[in-house]
Write a protein that holds these residues in place. Structure first.
Motif, PDB file in Angstrom:
ATOM      1  N   GLU A 315      23.326 -36.104  24.027  1.00  0.00           N
ATOM      2  CA  GLU A 315      24.692 -35.816  23.593  1.00  0.00           C
ATOM      3  C   GLU A 315      25.595 -35.476  24.784  1.00  0.00           C
ATOM      4  O   GLU A 315      26.737 -35.929  24.858  1.00  0.00           O
ATOM      5  N   LYS A 316      25.060 -34.689  25.701  1.00  0.00           N
ATOM      6  CA  LYS A 316      25.843 -34.319  26.888  1.00  0.00           C
ATOM      7  C   LYS A 316      26.120 -35.549  27.749  1.00  0.00           C
ATOM      8  O   LYS A 316      27.232 -35.738  28.256  1.00  0.00           O
ATOM      9  N   TYR A 317      25.106 -36.406  27.913  1.00  0.00           N
ATOM     10  CA  TYR A 317      25.268 -37.626  28.707  1.00  0.00           C
ATOM     11  C   TYR A 317      26.347 -38.524  28.116  1.00  0.00           C
ATOM     12  O   TYR A 317      27.226 -39.018  28.827  1.00  0.00           O
ATOM     13  N   LEU A 318      26.287 -38.735  26.804  1.00  0.00           N
ATOM     14  CA  LEU A 318      27.269 -39.591  26.152  1.00  0.00           C
ATOM     15  C   LEU A 318      28.669 -38.997  26.233  1.00  0.00           C
ATOM     16  O   LEU A 318      29.652 -39.717  26.415  1.00  0.00           O
ATOM     17  N   SER A 319      28.749 -37.677  26.111  1.00  0.00           N
ATOM     18  CA  SER A 319      30.044 -37.010  26.209  1.00  0.00           C
ATOM     19  C   SER A 319      30.636 -37.174  27.605  1.00  0.00           C
ATOM     20  O   SER A 319      31.823 -37.464  27.769  1.00  0.00           O
ATOM     21  N   GLN A 320      29.782 -37.001  28.632  1.00  0.00           N
ATOM     22  CA  GLN A 320      30.249 -37.166  30.017  1.00  0.00           C
ATOM     23  C   GLN A 320      30.644 -38.618  30.273  1.00  0.00           C
ATOM     24  O   GLN A 320      31.650 -38.893  30.937  1.00  0.00           O
ATOM     25  N   ASN A 321      29.842 -39.548  29.752  1.00  0.00           N
ATOM     26  CA  ASN A 321      30.155 -40.965  29.910  1.00  0.00           C
ATOM     27  C   ASN A 321      31.518 -41.299  29.314  1.00  0.00           C
ATOM     28  O   ASN A 321      32.325 -42.022  29.903  1.00  0.00           O
ATOM     29  N   LYS A 322      31.759 -40.760  28.123  1.00  0.00           N
ATOM     30  CA  LYS A 322      33.018 -41.026  27.440  1.00  0.00           C
ATOM     31  C   LYS A 322      34.181 -40.459  28.228  1.00  0.00           C
ATOM     32  O   LYS A 322      35.231 -41.106  28.385  1.00  0.00           O
ATOM     33  N   ALA A 323      34.007 -39.232  28.755  1.00  0.00           N
ATOM     34  CA  ALA A 323      35.067 -38.597  29.538  1.00  0.00           C
ATOM     35  C   ALA A 323      35.326 -39.370  30.830  1.00  0.00           C
ATOM     36  O   ALA A 323      36.475 -39.572  31.232  1.00  0.00           O
ATOM     37  N   GLU A 324      34.241 -39.818  31.482  1.00  0.00           N
ATOM     38  CA  GLU A 324      34.388 -40.566  32.733  1.00  0.00           C
ATOM     39  C   GLU A 324      35.081 -41.902  32.485  1.00  0.00           C
ATOM     40  O   GLU A 324      35.911 -42.341  33.279  1.00  0.00           O
ATOM     41  N   ARG A 325      34.739 -42.567  31.378  1.00  0.00           N
ATOM     42  CA  ARG A 325      35.378 -43.843  31.061  1.00  0.00           C
ATOM     43  C   ARG A 325      36.860 -43.652  30.736  1.00  0.00           C
ATOM     44  O   ARG A 325      37.699 -44.466  31.116  1.00  0.00           O
ATOM     45  N   ALA A 326      37.146 -42.557  30.016  1.00  0.00           N
ATOM     46  CA  ALA A 326      38.543 -42.285  29.681  1.00  0.00           C
ATOM     47  C   ALA A 326      39.352 -42.056  30.946  1.00  0.00           C
ATOM     48  O   ALA A 326      40.478 -42.549  31.089  1.00  0.00           O
ATOM     49  N   ALA A 327      38.756 -41.312  31.883  1.00  0.00           N
ATOM     50  CA  ALA A 327      39.441 -41.060  33.150  1.00  0.00           C
ATOM     51  C   ALA A 327      39.565 -42.349  33.952  1.00  0.00           C
ATOM     52  O   ALA A 327      40.613 -42.635  34.547  1.00  0.00           O
ATOM     53  N   ALA A 328      38.478 -43.153  33.951  1.00  0.00           N
ATOM     54  CA  ALA A 328      38.483 -44.402  34.720  1.00  0.00           C
ATOM     55  C   ALA A 328      39.473 -45.405  34.163  1.00  0.00           C
ATOM     56  O   ALA A 328      40.070 -46.185  34.904  1.00  0.00           O
ATOM     57  N   SER A 329      39.648 -45.393  32.829  1.00  0.00           N
ATOM     58  CA  SER A 329      40.552 -46.363  32.205  1.00  0.00           C
ATOM     59  C   SER A 329      41.987 -46.160  32.652  1.00  0.00           C
ATOM     60  O   SER A 329      42.809 -47.066  32.571  1.00  0.00           O
ATOM     61  N   GLU A 330      42.282 -44.967  33.116  1.00  0.00           N
ATOM     62  CA  GLU A 330      43.628 -44.670  33.589  1.00  0.00           C
ATOM     63  C   GLU A 330      43.770 -44.951  35.087  1.00  0.00           C
ATOM     64  O   GLU A 330      44.861 -44.837  35.637  1.00  0.00           O
ATOM     65  N   LYS A 331      42.660 -45.273  35.725  1.00  0.00           N
ATOM     66  CA  LYS A 331      42.678 -45.519  37.161  1.00  0.00           C
ATOM     67  C   LYS A 331      42.691 -47.011  37.463  1.00  0.00           C
ATOM     68  O   LYS A 331      42.135 -47.813  36.718  1.00  0.00           O
ATOM     69  N   LYS A 332      43.314 -47.371  38.554  1.00  0.00           N
ATOM     70  CA  LYS A 332      43.243 -48.738  39.044  1.00  0.00           C
ATOM     71  C   LYS A 332      41.854 -48.982  39.657  1.00  0.00           C
ATOM     72  O   LYS A 332      41.241 -48.075  40.218  1.00  0.00           O
ATOM     73  N   LYS A 333      41.382 -50.230  39.556  1.00  0.00           N
ATOM     74  CA  LYS A 333      40.078 -50.580  40.102  1.00  0.00           C
ATOM     75  C   LYS A 333      40.243 -51.201  41.489  1.00  0.00           C
ATOM     76  O   LYS A 333      41.023 -52.139  41.664  1.00  0.00           O
ATOM     77  N   VAL A 334      39.482 -50.685  42.442  1.00  0.00           N
ATOM     78  CA  VAL A 334      39.510 -51.210  43.803  1.00  0.00           C
ATOM     79  C   VAL A 334      38.095 -51.655  44.178  1.00  0.00           C
ATOM     80  O   VAL A 334      37.133 -50.889  44.055  1.00  0.00           O
ATOM     81  N   LEU A 335      37.966 -52.909  44.624  1.00  0.00           N
ATOM     82  CA  LEU A 335      36.689 -53.423  45.100  1.00  0.00           C
ATOM     83  C   LEU A 335      36.689 -53.401  46.628  1.00  0.00           C
ATOM     84  O   LEU A 335      37.577 -53.978  47.265  1.00  0.00           O
ATOM     85  N   LEU A 336      35.701 -52.726  47.217  1.00  0.00           N
ATOM     86  CA  LEU A 336      35.540 -52.666  48.669  1.00  0.00           C
ATOM     87  C   LEU A 336      34.469 -53.661  49.078  1.00  0.00           C
ATOM     88  O   LEU A 336      33.350 -53.621  48.539  1.00  0.00           O
ATOM     89  N   VAL A 337      34.783 -54.556  50.015  1.00  0.00           N
ATOM     90  CA  VAL A 337      33.820 -55.550  50.471  1.00  0.00           C
ATOM     91  C   VAL A 337      33.657 -55.416  51.983  1.00  0.00           C
ATOM     92  O   VAL A 337      34.590 -55.679  52.751  1.00  0.00           O
ATOM     93  N   ASP A 338      32.464 -54.982  52.398  1.00  0.00           N
ATOM     94  CA  ASP A 338      32.201 -54.757  53.821  1.00  0.00           C
ATOM     95  C   ASP A 338      30.699 -54.751  54.024  1.00  0.00           C
ATOM     96  O   ASP A 338      29.966 -54.230  53.170  1.00  0.00           O
ATOM     97  N   ASP A 339      30.223 -55.322  55.130  1.00  0.00           N
ATOM     98  CA  ASP A 339      28.782 -55.322  55.384  1.00  0.00           C
ATOM     99  C   ASP A 339      28.307 -54.003  55.986  1.00  0.00           C
ATOM    100  O   ASP A 339      27.105 -53.769  56.109  1.00  0.00           O
ATOM    101  N   SER A 340      29.244 -53.137  56.357  1.00  0.00           N
ATOM    102  CA  SER A 340      28.906 -51.849  56.958  1.00  0.00           C
ATOM    103  C   SER A 340      28.765 -50.779  55.875  1.00  0.00           C
ATOM    104  O   SER A 340      29.736 -50.443  55.191  1.00  0.00           O
TER     105      SER A 340
END
Length: 460
Positions: A315-340
């Motif tokens: 239950e705690k895991y699912l609750s944290q997942n839901k909160a993290e997704r809600a926060a992430a949904s409001e954030k822009k996605k940035v992909l970092l591509v580097d061999d370092s």
């Protein structure tokens, strides 16, 4: 899919015998692209063209392997393995589909898409590695091909037995990319000699809802604790079923099970070399299976589950997942591509507070990340080895659905000639790696605050 496939100089590796054959393969596929758009071209013409492509591709593989052997290329075995997988698994499966669907438009589209994607990716990455003398390290501990093939078949069969899913294995080199809303389940086993085995089963949340959820609650639209606990035991059953087919796993016993978030899973995955890393499309959502082994156990720990705390932990895991997704949904996605790895970690720590950050260390892993989770911005190292930043940019722009993704180059060279080379590829901008972390963060913020219209101003 695009309307044509044409040869480009960026595919050349500087070895005449290989470049010459690559051009022929591109021409053959290019003709097939034309055939599919011309109604007057008969099915027989397509059949002959497809057959010619397959025959020529197999001859090319043989010639290429002979060349690698003649120069003592250290990656010959790995390269030949990729050839075999395409020759013995991918092409026969595509051929059967063409025949079963009577060379329909959809079947030809699928054939062209898979072959063109494989050919371009292989030319830009694995074939470029021949001249640089390098071998991708991540896959050096993979199980023998025949064992991986059996494992893939076992998983596909069991997914069908359990849920009547007609799953397809779409990659035997899953790179840990994020897909959808994921559930990351980790099982740690141990032998009597204390050798550790780690199994990771990654479920797209909608897969659990549509299968287990459909059994428990036909109206379910989101995963809950009861569904998650059922998924845990289903995952355990899948591992037990796999163990039955592999004698080397017969005496291992489960020591711990954990639920991870994506960041925890990704950090573990990046630190270890998998023996097996398979990605499946089940038709109801993605599913990945990864296996690693070591004599010592290190790394991240997730929510450790025992019988007494299972319900609370889930239950705690699912609750944290839901909160993290809600926060992430409001954030822009940035992909970092580097061999370092150092640069990736630095940039990730810099940006993850305000953005959802994904990482990739090669062109192919960047394409996989973009396919599974489209970013709002790509920060791309211009001086990548094997497959350079400008080649990766062209790979991204060659796909119609990805063509408008903004890309900003990261470069360590800001002299006049180097800057001219960067600008000619028309990225949204470029940033010098010599900038302080604060200034890089400021420029990313400025890009998004300007609605993605930061231009291509020089940033030194």
């Amino acid at each position: 899919m695009g309307d044509k496939l044409v040869w480009n100089k960026r595919y050349e590796i500087g070895v005449e015998v290989i470049d010459k054959e690559h051009k022929k393969l591109f021409r053959i596929l290019g003709r097939l692209f034309d055939f599919r758009q011309q109604e007057e071209k008969s099915q027989w013409v397509c059949q002959e063209a497809v057959k010619y492509f397959k025959d020529h591709a197999l001859k090319h593989f043989q010639d290429e392997e002979e060349y690698m052997a003649s120069i003592g290329y250290i990656g010959l075995a790995t390269h030949a393995r990729l050839h075999r997988n395409f020759r013995e698994t991918t092409l026969p499966a595509l051929g059967r589909e063409l025949e079963q669907m009577d060379y329909s438009e959809n079947a030809i589209e699928h054939f062209l898409g898979v072959c063109a994607g494989w050919l371009v990716g292989h030319a830009l990455v694995e074939d470029q590695a021949i001249v640089s003398g390098t071998v991708p390290e991540r896959w050096e501990r993979l199980l023998p091909e025949e064992e991986q093939a059996v494992l893939g078949q076992v998983i596909v069969s069991q997914l069908h037995n359990m849920f009547l899913l007609n799953a397809q294995q779409i990659s035997n080199c899953y790179g840990g990319e994020k897909f959808g809303n994921g559930i990351y389940y980790r099982l740690i086993y141990e032998t009597a000699e204390k050798k550790r085995w780690e199994f990771f089963l990654i479920f797209e949340e909608q897969l659990i809802v549509s299968t287990i959820g459909g059994v428990i609650d036909a109206k379910a639209k989101a995963i809950d604790a009861m569904m998650m606990n059922a998924a845990r035991y289903t995952a355990r059953q899948l591992i037990e079923y796999i163990k039955e087919h592999f004698p080397s796993l017969a005496d291992v016993e489960v020591k711990e099970e954990q639920l991870l978030n994506y960041e925890q899973f990704h950090r573990i995955f990046e630190k270890n070399k998998p023996q097996c890393s398979l990605l499946f499309d089940t038709g109801k959502g993605y599913f990945a299976y990864c296996m690693m082994t070591s004599d010592t156990f290190e790394g991240e720990s997730g929510a450790s589950i025992i019988i007494e705390n299972a319900m609370n932990k889930v239950e705690k895991y699912l609750s944290q997942n839901k909160a993290e997704r809600a926060a992430a949904s409001e954030k822009k996605k940035v992909l970092l591509v580097d061999d370092s790895e150092f640069m990736l970690k630095l940039l990730q720590q810099l940006l993850e507070k305000d953005y959802e950050v994904m990482t990739a260390t090669s062109g192919l892993s960047a394409i996989r990340s973009i396919t599974l989770s489209r970013p709002d911005l790509v920060l791309l190292d211009y001086e990548m080895p094997v497959c350079s930043g400008d080649q990766i940019l062209e790979m991204i722009r060659s796909e119609k659905e990805f063509a408008n993704i903004p890309i900003i180059f990261l470069t360590s060279r800001v002299d006049r000639e180097s800057v001219k080379k960067v600008i000619q590829h028309k990225p949204q901008g470029y940033l010098s790696k010599s900038l302080s972390p604060e200034l890089i963060k400021k420029e990313v913020d400025r890009f998004f605050n300007n609605d993605g219209n930061a231009g291509s101003d020089k940033k030194e």
